[in-house]
Design an enzyme around this catalytic site. Structure first.
Site, PDB file in Angstrom:
ATOM      1  N   LYS A  31      71.217  42.020  51.895  1.00 56.59           N
ATOM      2  CA  LYS A  31      71.735  42.342  50.564  1.00 56.59           C
ATOM      3  C   LYS A  31      72.879  43.348  50.617  1.00 56.59           C
ATOM      4  O   LYS A  31      73.847  43.225  49.870  1.00 56.59           O
ATOM      5  CB  LYS A  31      70.617  42.860  49.662  1.00 56.59           C
ATOM      6  CG  LYS A  31      70.081  44.228  50.047  1.00 56.59           C
ATOM      7  CD  LYS A  31      69.088  44.748  49.036  1.00 56.59           C
ATOM      8  CE  LYS A  31      68.625  46.135  49.416  1.00 56.59           C
ATOM      9  NZ  LYS A  31      69.756  47.106  49.478  1.00 56.59           N
ATOM     10  N   THR A  32      72.778  44.374  51.496  1.00 54.19           N
ATOM     11  CA  THR A  32      73.855  45.364  51.582  1.00 54.19           C
ATOM     12  C   THR A  32      75.139  44.700  52.069  1.00 54.19           C
ATOM     13  O   THR A  32      76.235  45.000  51.591  1.00 54.19           O
ATOM     14  CB  THR A  32      73.458  46.513  52.525  1.00 54.19           C
ATOM     15  OG1 THR A  32      72.235  47.090  52.074  1.00 54.19           O
ATOM     16  CG2 THR A  32      74.523  47.588  52.551  1.00 54.19           C
ATOM     17  N   ASP A 206      73.105  48.188  43.057  1.00 48.48           N
ATOM     18  CA  ASP A 206      72.250  47.862  44.208  1.00 48.48           C
ATOM     19  C   ASP A 206      70.830  48.358  43.934  1.00 48.48           C
ATOM     20  O   ASP A 206      70.632  49.291  43.154  1.00 48.48           O
ATOM     21  CB  ASP A 206      72.818  48.525  45.463  1.00 48.48           C
ATOM     22  CG  ASP A 206      72.185  48.007  46.743  1.00 48.48           C
ATOM     23  OD1 ASP A 206      71.543  46.942  46.697  1.00 48.48           O
ATOM     24  OD2 ASP A 206      72.329  48.667  47.790  1.00 48.48           O
ATOM     25  N   GLU A 207      69.846  47.756  44.574  1.00 46.20           N
ATOM     26  CA  GLU A 207      68.428  48.137  44.412  1.00 46.20           C
ATOM     27  C   GLU A 207      68.043  48.167  42.934  1.00 46.20           C
ATOM     28  O   GLU A 207      67.392  49.092  42.442  1.00 46.20           O
ATOM     29  CB  GLU A 207      68.168  49.503  45.063  1.00 46.20           C
ATOM     30  CG  GLU A 207      68.452  49.572  46.549  1.00 46.20           C
ATOM     31  CD  GLU A 207      67.430  48.827  47.400  1.00 46.20           C
ATOM     32  OE1 GLU A 207      66.521  48.194  46.827  1.00 46.20           O
ATOM     33  OE2 GLU A 207      67.550  48.868  48.630  1.00 46.20           O
ATOM     34  N   GLN A 237      59.870  44.171  45.670  1.00 46.59           N
ATOM     35  CA  GLN A 237      59.938  45.503  46.265  1.00 46.59           C
ATOM     36  C   GLN A 237      60.076  46.602  45.213  1.00 46.59           C
ATOM     37  O   GLN A 237      60.557  47.692  45.502  1.00 46.59           O
ATOM     38  CB  GLN A 237      61.107  45.582  47.261  1.00 46.59           C
ATOM     39  CG  GLN A 237      60.927  44.658  48.456  1.00 46.59           C
ATOM     40  CD  GLN A 237      61.981  44.900  49.519  1.00 46.59           C
ATOM     41  OE1 GLN A 237      61.964  45.905  50.224  1.00 46.59           O
ATOM     42  NE2 GLN A 237      62.911  43.972  49.640  1.00 46.59           N
ATOM     43  N   ARG A 588      58.538  45.778  56.844  1.00 49.54           N
ATOM     44  CA  ARG A 588      59.325  46.722  57.663  1.00 49.54           C
ATOM     45  C   ARG A 588      59.333  46.289  59.128  1.00 49.54           C
ATOM     46  O   ARG A 588      60.158  46.748  59.910  1.00 49.54           O
ATOM     47  CB  ARG A 588      58.729  48.139  57.594  1.00 49.54           C
ATOM     48  CG  ARG A 588      58.692  48.834  56.248  1.00 49.54           C
ATOM     49  CD  ARG A 588      59.980  48.757  55.493  1.00 49.54           C
ATOM     50  NE  ARG A 588      59.988  47.589  54.614  1.00 49.54           N
ATOM     51  CZ  ARG A 588      61.062  47.060  54.058  1.00 49.54           C
ATOM     52  NH1 ARG A 588      62.250  47.558  54.334  1.00 49.54           N
ATOM     53  NH2 ARG A 588      60.980  46.018  53.256  1.00 49.54           N
TER      54      ARG A 588
END
Length: 658
Positions: A31-32, A206-207, A237, A588
């Site tokens: 995504k980044t 973002d996020e 998330q 993770r």
């Protein structure tokens, strides 16, 4: 990065031509990479840099985004507005300070400053002002400002009014104001709204799953119904409901932006197939989700291990021994050969104690993420109080801390009378110190303190950066006080070393043309900056603290009913958020994931029997291996073989060193 390095969904997101866009980005789906590449593509389409605004939720994420864009765009990236919501809020507040009855050098109060301000308000209102009461009311005031609770409590409303008035008089705001005040300006002032809409013709978030109700209101004010809004997030998330994040903001987009395009990023570049299948099947039990299924490009890999231990002490020892065994058995350069390839996650921070002790026993280097912040250290807070006062003579809270560090023979009675004098004349405490009409037996000492701050202000404005900082340490006698109070020379040097690190940052800032006020603003927004480097160490952290990180080997401990999911979540009907938290923990891991529970755990000093968490039973069991229930399984045999191999290697090393 060239377009042919993007997969099909990433390419569609990056090259979306216009209008509102939701990029539903699964864990490890890049995504980044997508959001930074989209910004770069907009610049290459000749969208003016000043018309692009990108916001995220941590300084670390904003810094990473800017660094990637600098590599991609060079100097053009310097003109882009990339920051946190709070940093953008501060920019808006500073630019339009007059409309908020403040001056441009507004101070940002957090932590101790907020507590002192509220304590002053409560004292004036003749209300209890003990530490617990102040903490409780600060939490309620924050919830009130962020719309999480209604203002039915007349007393709470009165406290908020007095608190806000005090901040206004002190030319200050708190962190909630950095969100709430810009919304007021954008909602009520057409000129301000038009100006910032022009600066956010392309607005990227973002996020997005971490956004609160008021932050979504901000988005609505900045971006019209058919505007160029890009939000990147993952409903699976969303784990910060306890601090105001609302996963439903993702669902509201379709209602408020009817032409919304939704693109799902489902190709995972981080985890093996077994880890993803276990995670997908777990999160599929949630009903409040938009729905997506991650797929791995790394192959199936090893099944997810489930461990059962008698108690937390033996669980911790087993984790430490396994980490040491894998580390010793791995060849140099092989996955898992470095300590920082390992991470231990837990639901609550107090669970770290047993893990930490086991790490020490095994002589394993470790780092507890989320420890005391560099900026919370007493010596840093003391010096920052002086610097804040030098930059803003109206900062009464900074005055109160500075004049008391070190003690100058000016007691509470003298300060109380100084406060009455300042109030009567409508001036700040520092201005009162300098006032020619001040008459008090400690007037000389107060005048000296005022003259000291004025002299330092001149030094910081007109002197060299390093000389100004050194003058602050010397003239305030802070350095002498630190050395006198330290238990030994080593601790004195450690504390002075912290101040020298702050000195280094200030000089770097000044060399780039920054002044003291902008330096302090940067400092107060660096909430996630820590004082040490975790590289080369096993990471120990809460699951909340792990979001955005990834490790080759992940151990999740305490996966028991009542612990994870937490008992309070069960009682408050927050099971879906707890499941999302477990999903974050599992995703993770790159190659090896171990989930561990104990049969007995102490609670409130009493031993209690524990049951395995339902989160161990909900995933697809074909990719799970309950090692202790099937001692003949491949995983159990491999674990035993790895342990013996590690012991043999350790013995060989010991013999070679003789």
């Amino acid at each position: 990065m060239s377009s042919n390095q993007l997969n099909e969904e990433q390419y569609r997101a990056v090259h979306h031509r216009g209008g509102p866009l939701l990029v539903l980005a699964g864990a490890g789906s890049g995504k980044t990479r997508v959001i930074t590449e989209r910004i770069a593509t907009l610049v290459e389409r000749d969208v003016p840099e000043d018309a692009i605004t990108a916001v995220t939720f941590t300084n670390k994420a904003a810094k990473e985004m800017r660094e990637r864009l600098q590599m991609r765009l060079g100097k053009k990236a310097d003109k882009l507005r990339i920051c946190t919501f709070h940093a953008l809020g501060l920019a808006i507040v500073r630019e339009h300070a007059k409309l908020l009855n403040r001056r441009a050098n507004v101070s940002v109060f957090a932590g101790a400053e907020q507590k002192s301000a509220l304590k002053s308000v409560l004292s004036d209102m003749k209300l209890p002002a003990d530490a617990d009461q102040v903490d409780r009311l600060l939490s309620r005031l924050s919830s009130l400002k962020n719309g999480l609770i209604e203002a039915h409590d007349n007393q709470l409303s009165a406290i908020r009014e007095r608190y806000d008035q005090l901040l206004e008089r002190m030319n200050a705001v708190d962190f909630d104001d950095l969100i709430v005040l810009p919304i007021t300006l954008l909602g009520e002032n057409d000129e301000v709204r038009a100006l910032w809409r022009s600066r956010a013709r392309h607005f990227l978030v973002d996020e997005y799953q971490d956004s609160s109700r008021v932050q979504y209101e901000w988005v609505r004010l900045l971006v019209p119904e058919k505007g160029n809004l890009t939000v990147v997030g993952d409903d699976d998330q969303s784990i910060y409901g306890w601090r105001g994040a609302e996963v439903k903001n993702l669902f509201l987009l379709d209602r408020d932006y009817p032409t919304l395009t939704v693109i799902k990023l489902e190709e995972n570049y981080r985890s093996t197939g077994s880890i993803l299948e276990a995670s997908n099947s777990l999160i599929s039990k949630n009903s409040e989700r938009l729905g997506k299924t991650l797929r791995s490009n790394l192959g199936m890999g090893k099944p997810v291990r489930v461990w059962e231990s008698p108690n937390p002490e033996e669980e911790a020892q087993r984790v430490a021994s396994d980490i040491k065994g894998r580390r010793m058995a791995a060849d140099d350069g092989k996955s898992g050969s470095n300590w920082d390839h390992f991470c231990v996650l837990y639901r609550a921070s107090y669970q770290a104690r047993e893990i930490e002790l086991a790490m020490r026993r095994e002589k394993i280097p470790y780092h507890i993420t989320g420890g005391l912040s560099f900026f919370d250290r007493a010596e840093i807070q003391d010096l920052l109080a002086y610097l804040r006062l030098i930059a803003n003579f109206d900062d009464d809270l900074a005055f109160m801390r500075a004049i008391a560090r070190p003690r100058r023979g000016i007691g509470d009675v003298a300060l109380g009378e100084l406060g009455l004098f300042a109030m009567a004349h409508g001036i700040s405490l520092l201005s009162a110190c300098l006032h020619e009409e001040l008459e008090h037996k400690r007037a000389h000492s107060l005048h000296e303190f005022g003259d000291l701050i004025v002299a330092l202000e001149f030094q910081f404005k007109h002197g060299e950066a390093d000389e100004a900082f050194d003058a602050a340490l010397d003239m305030t006698h802070l350095e002498a006080a630190i050395r006198a109070e330290a238990e030994d020379e080593e601790k004195a040097e450690m504390r002075m070393g912290n101040l020298m690190e702050l000195r280094r940052w200030w000089i770097m800032h000044a060399e780039k043309g920054g002044d003291l006020a902008s330096f302090l603003q940067d400092i107060f927004l660096m909430a996630d900056k820590k004082d040490d480097d975790p590289s080369g160490q096993v990471r120990l952290m809460t699951v909340h603290g792990s979001k955005g990180l990834e490790f080759d080997n992940v151990y999740v401990v305490g996966v028991e009913d009542g612990m994870f999911p937490h008992q309070s979540a069960l009682e408050e009907n927050r099971m879906e958020e707890e499941r999302r938290l477990m999903y974050v923990a599992m995703t993770r891991a790159r190659y090896f994931l171990t989930l561990s529970y104990t049969r007995v755990r102490k609670r409130f000093g009493q031993k209690e029997k524990c049951a395995p968490s339902p989160f161990l039973k909900e995933p697809d069991q074909s990719v799970m291996r309950w090692v202790d229930r099937d001692t003949d399984s491949e995983e159990a045999k491999e674990e035993a073989e790895d342990f013996m191999a590690a012991m043999r290697k350790n013995l060989e090393r010991m013999q070679a060193s003789r």
